[in-house]
Scaffold this active site. Structure first.
Site, PDB file in Angstrom:
ATOM      1  N   GLN A   1     -10.445  -2.632   2.428  1.00 57.15           N
ATOM      2  CA  GLN A   1      -9.951  -3.325   3.615  1.00 57.15           C
ATOM      3  C   GLN A   1      -9.884  -2.427   4.841  1.00 57.15           C
ATOM      4  O   GLN A   1      -9.426  -2.849   5.891  1.00 57.15           O
ATOM      5  CB  GLN A   1      -8.593  -3.985   3.343  1.00 57.15           C
TER       6      GLN A   1
ATOM      7  N   HIS B   1       9.110   1.111   3.306  1.00 52.49           N
ATOM      8  CA  HIS B   1      10.260   1.108   4.218  1.00 52.49           C
ATOM      9  C   HIS B   1      11.033  -0.180   3.956  1.00 52.49           C
ATOM     10  O   HIS B   1      10.662  -0.959   3.060  1.00 52.49           O
ATOM     11  CB  HIS B   1       9.795   1.223   5.677  1.00 52.49           C
ATOM     12  N   ASN B   2      12.053  -0.400   4.783  1.00 56.93           N
ATOM     13  CA  ASN B   2      12.913  -1.563   4.576  1.00 56.93           C
ATOM     14  C   ASN B   2      12.194  -2.904   4.613  1.00 56.93           C
ATOM     15  O   ASN B   2      12.632  -3.859   3.980  1.00 56.93           O
ATOM     16  CB  ASN B   2      14.010  -1.557   5.634  1.00 56.93           C
TER      17      ASN B   2
ATOM     18  N   MET C   1       0.841  -1.201   0.000  1.00 50.01           N
ATOM     19  CA  MET C   1       0.000   0.000   0.000  1.00 50.01           C
ATOM     20  C   MET C   1       0.877   1.253   0.000  1.00 50.01           C
ATOM     21  O   MET C   1       0.411   2.343   0.318  1.00 50.01           O
ATOM     22  CB  MET C   1      -0.937  -0.015   1.206  1.00 50.01           C
ATOM     23  N   GLY C   2       2.146   1.090  -0.324  1.00 50.36           N
ATOM     24  CA  GLY C   2       3.039   2.244  -0.421  1.00 50.36           C
ATOM     25  C   GLY C   2       3.580   2.694   0.919  1.00 50.36           C
ATOM     26  O   GLY C   2       3.559   1.921   1.893  1.00 50.36           O
TER      27      GLY C   2
ATOM     28  N   SER D   1       6.852  -0.410  10.304  1.00 54.36           N
ATOM     29  CA  SER D   1       5.495  -0.212   9.822  1.00 54.36           C
ATOM     30  C   SER D   1       5.344   1.240   9.408  1.00 54.36           C
ATOM     31  O   SER D   1       5.933   2.129  10.039  1.00 54.36           O
ATOM     32  CB  SER D   1       4.491  -0.531  10.936  1.00 54.36           C
ATOM     33  N   SER D   2       4.556   1.481   8.380  1.00 48.81           N
ATOM     34  CA  SER D   2       4.340   2.879   7.966  1.00 48.81           C
ATOM     35  C   SER D   2       3.572   3.639   9.043  1.00 48.81           C
ATOM     36  O   SER D   2       3.584   4.869   9.084  1.00 48.81           O
ATOM     37  CB  SER D   2       3.620   2.944   6.628  1.00 48.81           C
TER      38      SER D   2
ATOM     39  N   HIS E   1       9.187  -3.573   3.371  1.00 47.29           N
ATOM     40  CA  HIS E   1       8.693  -3.791   2.007  1.00 47.29           C
ATOM     41  C   HIS E   1       9.848  -4.142   1.068  1.00 47.29           C
ATOM     42  O   HIS E   1       9.740  -5.037   0.239  1.00 47.29           O
ATOM     43  CB  HIS E   1       8.028  -2.520   1.465  1.00 47.29           C
TER      44      HIS E   1
HETATM   45  P1  AMP Z   1       1.442  -2.994   3.457  1.00 49.55           P
HETATM   46  O1  AMP Z   1       1.957  -1.957   2.528  1.00 49.55           O
HETATM   47  O2  AMP Z   1       1.412  -2.592   4.875  1.00 49.55           O
HETATM   48  O3  AMP Z   1       0.153  -3.619   2.961  1.00 49.55           O
HETATM   49  O4  AMP Z   1       2.516  -4.168   3.398  1.00 49.55           O
HETATM   50  C1  AMP Z   1       2.892  -4.778   2.192  1.00 49.55           C
HETATM   51  C2  AMP Z   1       3.661  -6.047   2.493  1.00 49.55           C
HETATM   52  O5  AMP Z   1       4.845  -5.711   3.209  1.00 49.55           O
HETATM   53  C3  AMP Z   1       2.878  -7.041   3.341  1.00 49.55           C
HETATM   54  O6  AMP Z   1       3.096  -8.352   2.848  1.00 49.55           O
HETATM   55  C4  AMP Z   1       3.469  -6.836   4.701  1.00 49.55           C
HETATM   56  O7  AMP Z   1       3.369  -7.969   5.540  1.00 49.55           O
HETATM   57  C5  AMP Z   1       4.920  -6.541   4.354  1.00 49.55           C
HETATM   58  N1  AMP Z   1       5.572  -5.856   5.473  1.00 49.55           N
HETATM   59  C6  AMP Z   1       5.170  -4.708   6.102  1.00 49.55           C
HETATM   60  N2  AMP Z   1       6.001  -4.408   7.125  1.00 49.55           N
HETATM   61  C7  AMP Z   1       6.951  -5.379   7.142  1.00 49.55           C
HETATM   62  C8  AMP Z   1       8.079  -5.637   7.966  1.00 49.55           C
HETATM   63  N3  AMP Z   1       8.405  -4.847   8.982  1.00 49.55           N
HETATM   64  N4  AMP Z   1       8.839  -6.730   7.687  1.00 49.55           N
HETATM   65  C9  AMP Z   1       8.515  -7.558   6.667  1.00 49.55           C
HETATM   66  N5  AMP Z   1       7.461  -7.378   5.857  1.00 49.55           N
HETATM   67  C10 AMP Z   1       6.683  -6.304   6.079  1.00 49.55           C
END
Ligand code: AMP
Length: 284
Positions: free
Chosen positions: A61, A34-35, A30-31, A188-189, A37
């Site tokens: 969602q 960070h590291n 979802m953009g 986390s973002s 992703h």
């Molecule tokens: P999101 O953008 O939050 O939907 O995350 C996209 C993908 O990145 C998902 O599969 C998350 O589980 C993964 N992700 C987010 N934060 C982390 C993290 N700290 N370590 C590993 N994977 C992550």
């Protein structure tokens, strides 16, 4: 890196690559990258000829309109980060492109207990939205492998079930390890929205999970849950513990004794005044 905004062009591009025998790894996001992703992008690059990432803040969602509105959008910076990782394709669609018939048309996937427990109990319709968007994204990105972070463990369980049991498509789901800050906080973002005090106290999420690993199997799951909640509550910031649970990694059913599961996992969700954080750790 090729940046594509339409579903049809993305699908046609990937299809032409696969016709040439190239393997494709897909990283949906979802953009606000960070590291964490980027670790998925690196893994997808390593294991495939082509890496495609998507950036799409999926409205279906979010049960909370203000959480959706506040979700950070940093597409230019994200594109630069992906470019640096040598990601091959970025798919960044509009809502209309993903949901041409509107967002109300709900794909009716039944994930059973997997979608009602833990996060599902606190975020209404969250996983039906996740299932809906990932099914659509898989149709467009047409990958050999799907890269997901263990950070969202329940989401991994749901999407593995979607791919293997509901869609029955030939896509390998790869779960990648949680990337953490130096003090243990899972990246986390949402972390950027914490106050300095909350950011300091949020280290208690990973510390509470670590307790489960330390005291397994000397203490019972319930004793660990009690101790973990005491640790979370000992911090200064105002917070609500949505859950601290110890469940079986496959079924996500809570366990009362260690004999009930060969592979238990601890999961936690805490709210700091509008910022909700989740984390988890496999115990065995
Ligand atoms: P999101 O953008 O939050 O939907 O995350 C996209 C993908 O990145 C998902 O599969 C998350 O589980 C993964 N992700 C987010 N934060 C982390 C993290 N700290 N370590 C590993 N994977 C992550």
């Amino acid at each position: 890196m090729k940046i594509i905004k339409t579903a049809s062009e993305t699908r046609a591009h990937i299809e032409s690559l696969r016709a040439k025998g190239k393997s494709v790894g897909f990283v949906p996001t979802m953009g606000a990258l960070h590291n964490g992703h980027l670790s998925l992008v690196r893994m997808a690059k390593k294991e495939n000829d082509i890496c495609i990432a998507s950036i799409f803040v999926n409205p279906t969602q979010f049960d909370d309109a203000s959480d959706l509105a506040k979700y950070p959008r940093t597409i230019d910076k994200d594109a630069q980060m992906l470019e640096r990782e040598q990601c091959d394709v970025l798919f960044s669609p509009t809502v209309d492109e993903i949901y041409p018939s509107g967002t109300d048309v709900n794909a009716d996937y039944d994930f059973g207990h997997l979608e009602t427990t833990l996060e599902g109990a606190y975020r209404k319709n969250h996983f039906s939205g996740v299932g809906q968007v990932v099914a659509r994204l898989l149709e467009i990105a047409y990958p050999n492998r799907l890269y997901l972070g263990q950070k969202d463990y329940q989401q991994c369980a749901i999407l593995t079930y979607l791919v293997d049991e509901l869609l029955k498509i030939d896509v390998e789901v790869k779960m990648c390890p949680i990337i953490r800050e130096a003090d243990g906080l899972a990246m986390s973002s949402r972390n950027a929205r914490l106050t300095p005090q909350q950011r300091k106290d949020a280290v208690s999420l990973s510390e509470s999970l670590q307790l489960a690993k330390t005291f397994y199997p000397i203490k019972t799951p319930q004793e660990i849950i009690t101790q973990a909640k005491e640790l979370l509550n000992s911090k200064q910031s105002t917070q609500t513990i949505d859950y601290f649970a110890i469940v079986d990694q496959r079924t996500l059913h809570p366990i009362e004794t260690w004999e009930e599961s060969a592979h238990p996992i601890a999961l936690v969700a805490v709210r700091y005044e509008g910022v909700r954080l989740i984390d988890n750790m496999m115990i065995v």
